[in-house]
Design a protein around this motif. Structure first.
Motif, PDB file in Angstrom:
ATOM      1  N   LEU A  27      22.346  25.987  26.001  1.00 51.20           N
ATOM      2  CA  LEU A  27      22.521  27.214  25.221  1.00 51.20           C
ATOM      3  C   LEU A  27      21.988  27.043  23.807  1.00 51.20           C
ATOM      4  CD1 LEU A  27      23.727  30.081  25.333  1.00 51.20           C
ATOM      5  CD2 LEU A  27      25.874  29.116  24.474  1.00 51.20           C
ATOM      6  N   TYR A  28      22.303  25.888  23.206  1.00 53.49           N
ATOM      7  CA  TYR A  28      21.784  25.600  21.858  1.00 53.49           C
ATOM      8  C   TYR A  28      20.259  25.560  21.866  1.00 53.49           C
ATOM      9  CZ  TYR A  28      20.568  22.918  17.699  1.00 53.49           C
ATOM     10  OH  TYR A  28      19.987  22.502  16.529  1.00 53.49           O
ATOM     11  N   LEU A  29      19.684  24.905  22.879  1.00 50.48           N
ATOM     12  CA  LEU A  29      18.231  24.814  22.994  1.00 50.48           C
ATOM     13  C   LEU A  29      17.606  26.196  23.132  1.00 50.48           C
ATOM     14  CD1 LEU A  29      16.031  22.542  23.207  1.00 50.48           C
ATOM     15  CD2 LEU A  29      16.153  22.864  25.674  1.00 50.48           C
ATOM     16  N   LEU A  30      18.234  27.053  23.931  1.00 51.49           N
ATOM     17  CA  LEU A  30      17.721  28.403  24.142  1.00 51.49           C
ATOM     18  C   LEU A  30      17.756  29.214  22.850  1.00 51.49           C
ATOM     19  CD1 LEU A  30      16.812  30.632  26.173  1.00 51.49           C
ATOM     20  CD2 LEU A  30      19.240  31.187  26.437  1.00 51.49           C
ATOM     21  N   ILE A  31      18.894  29.166  22.151  1.00 50.23           N
ATOM     22  CA  ILE A  31      19.062  29.976  20.935  1.00 50.23           C
ATOM     23  C   ILE A  31      18.220  29.440  19.786  1.00 50.23           C
ATOM     24  CG2 ILE A  31      20.738  30.712  19.180  1.00 50.23           C
ATOM     25  CD1 ILE A  31      22.866  30.701  21.399  1.00 50.23           C
ATOM     26  N   ASN A  32      18.196  28.121  19.645  1.00 50.81           N
ATOM     27  CA  ASN A  32      17.561  27.518  18.477  1.00 50.81           C
ATOM     28  C   ASN A  32      16.066  27.278  18.646  1.00 50.81           C
ATOM     29  OD1 ASN A  32      18.219  26.287  15.784  1.00 50.81           O
ATOM     30  ND2 ASN A  32      17.238  24.515  16.717  1.00 50.81           N
ATOM     31  N   ASN A  33      15.586  27.087  19.889  1.00 49.95           N
ATOM     32  CA  ASN A  33      14.192  26.699  20.103  1.00 49.95           C
ATOM     33  C   ASN A  33      13.344  27.725  20.837  1.00 49.95           C
ATOM     34  OD1 ASN A  33      15.875  24.090  19.888  1.00 49.95           O
ATOM     35  ND2 ASN A  33      13.819  23.354  19.572  1.00 49.95           N
ATOM     36  N   TYR A  34      13.932  28.424  21.792  1.00 48.66           N
ATOM     37  CA  TYR A  34      13.118  29.299  22.631  1.00 48.66           C
ATOM     38  C   TYR A  34      13.122  30.764  22.181  1.00 48.66           C
ATOM     39  CZ  TYR A  34      12.233  25.560  25.911  1.00 48.66           C
ATOM     40  OH  TYR A  34      11.794  24.388  26.474  1.00 48.66           O
ATOM     41  N   ILE A  35      14.293  31.302  21.852  1.00 52.19           N
ATOM     42  CA  ILE A  35      14.351  32.695  21.403  1.00 52.19           C
ATOM     43  C   ILE A  35      13.533  32.917  20.128  1.00 52.19           C
ATOM     44  CG2 ILE A  35      15.892  34.498  20.508  1.00 52.19           C
ATOM     45  CD1 ILE A  35      17.989  33.586  22.509  1.00 52.19           C
ATOM     46  N   PRO A  36      13.569  31.985  19.131  1.00 52.99           N
ATOM     47  CA  PRO A  36      12.747  32.189  17.925  1.00 52.99           C
ATOM     48  C   PRO A  36      11.248  32.255  18.191  1.00 52.99           C
ATOM     49  CG  PRO A  36      14.450  30.572  17.492  1.00 52.99           C
ATOM     50  CD  PRO A  36      14.479  30.829  18.968  1.00 52.99           C
ATOM     51  N   MET A  37      10.773  31.784  19.361  1.00 49.45           N
ATOM     52  CA  MET A  37       9.343  31.850  19.666  1.00 49.45           C
ATOM     53  C   MET A  37       8.831  33.283  19.682  1.00 49.45           C
ATOM     54  SD  MET A  37       8.733  29.010  22.651  1.00 49.45           S
ATOM     55  CE  MET A  37       9.023  27.271  22.374  1.00 49.45           C
ATOM     56  N   PHE A  38       9.710  34.247  19.969  1.00 47.48           N
ATOM     57  CA  PHE A  38       9.286  35.647  19.991  1.00 47.48           C
ATOM     58  C   PHE A  38       8.942  36.155  18.586  1.00 47.48           C
ATOM     59  CE2 PHE A  38      11.878  35.224  23.848  1.00 47.48           C
ATOM     60  CZ  PHE A  38      10.985  35.711  24.791  1.00 47.48           C
ATOM     61  N   GLY A  39       9.360  35.404  17.573  1.00 45.02           N
ATOM     62  CA  GLY A  39       9.046  35.800  16.197  1.00 45.02           C
ATOM     63  C   GLY A  39       7.683  35.340  15.724  1.00 45.02           C
TER      64      GLY A  39
END
Length: 309
Positions: A27-39
């Motif tokens: 969950l941390y990896l998803l929130i901190n590393n993957y979701i920000p890629m959309f920015g």
């Protein structure tokens, strides 16, 4: 039909506890590393808060220009790369050296005690480190000038205006702060090596140094390569606290302390443009990705078993 269902349920029941244990990290990896890629698209926009992120105008590669238009582009790029190369090479050597020394400590109490002491600097904030360094290097009351140089009859040095000393100072600080923590992985691997291999080597007359060079280091090679490849991915990034806080943002030291991260920070403090910040981050990430792929390709050509992918 019932057998495949039972087999599937058994597989789920076996893996579910492991998935639950891994869930917080994932969950941390998803929130901190993957979701920000959309920015990433922000790097190509002239952000106007009145229009919002999606309504702001597209500007293409304009946000990337400020990294290369300055006369300091070569200096900050050179510093970023050379410092990281030094950190990777020297950090790896020192970490392995510490790990081997720790592995030779047979007393578990002393081993745990020294491990804790070596890891402690990694937990100290760079703000605290900057004050400690200032206590040593202060021209007026610093320990080095007044307790070492003066008794030897050497003139006092104004450390915060002499840029030629800082490549050595920053490398020493980085090694002091990270080498102990970095040695944990190597120490864990060395502890897992079958002791019978060393016993067989001892019977054949191999001393400690020969055991290290003929057994420990060859078996450590895959781990060293993987960790170095991961470090290469961040070769265009720098520890902001180390290069900004420790030199106290002294302008006289910019020639040897300015990196891409500190330049971007100083530039954004003036123009306050998050599009430029996003462009700098994207540039560093893309170059890091390319370097990892190239370095991994070289390793794969030499020895495919040690390649990361």
């Amino acid at each position: 039909m019932e057998k495949p269902i039972k087999k599937y349920r058994k597989k789920v029941s076996n893996t579910l506890p492991l998935l639950l244990i891994a869930a917080p990290g994932l969950l941390y990896l998803l929130i901190n590393n993957y979701i920000p890629m959309f920015g990433v698209f922000i790097a190509f926009k002239d952000v106007d808060f009145a229009k919002g992120l999606f309504g702001s105008d597209w500007v293409g590669l304009k946000n990337f220009e400020f990294l290369f238009r300055t006369s300091d582009a070569w200096i900050m790029t050179r510093n970023t790369i050379l410092y990281n190369v030094a950190f990777i090479i020297l950090g790896t050597i020192v970490s392995i050296f510490i790990a081997i020394l720790m592995a030779e400590l047979l007393n578990k109490f002393y081993s745990k005690f020294f491990q804790s002491g070596l890891v402690l600097p990694n937990l100290v904030s760079m703000v605290i480190v900057s004050f400690l360094v200032f206590a040593y290097l202060n021209a007026d009351s610093g320990f080095i000038n007044h307790s070492i140089l003066e008794p030897l009859g050497i003139p006092a040095i104004n450390w915060y205006s002499e840029s030629k000393y800082w490549p050595f100072i920053l490398v020493i600080i980085q090694l002091w702060k990270t080498a102990g923590y970095g040695s944990i992985v190597y120490f864990g691997f060395i502890a897992g090596i079958d002791k019978s291999i060393y016993e067989a080597a001892k019977i054949d007359g191999a001393g400690k140094l020969r055991q290290i060079f003929m057994i420990t280091l060859p078996l450590l090679t895959p781990t060293i390569i993987i960790l170095c490849l991961m470090s290469v991915g961040r070769i265009f990034n720098s520890d902001f606290g180390l290069f900004y806080q420790v030199p106290l943002n002294a302008g006289a030291l910019y020639s040897t302390t300015q990196t891409i991260d500190t330049y971007v920070y100083r530039a954004l403090m003036q123009v306050n443009d998050i599009g430029m910040s996003a462009a700098a981050g994207l540039y560093q990430s893309l170059v890091g990705l390319i370097l990892v792929i190239v370095a991994n390709g070289i390793v794969r050509r030499v020895n495919s078993d040690n390649a990361l992918f």
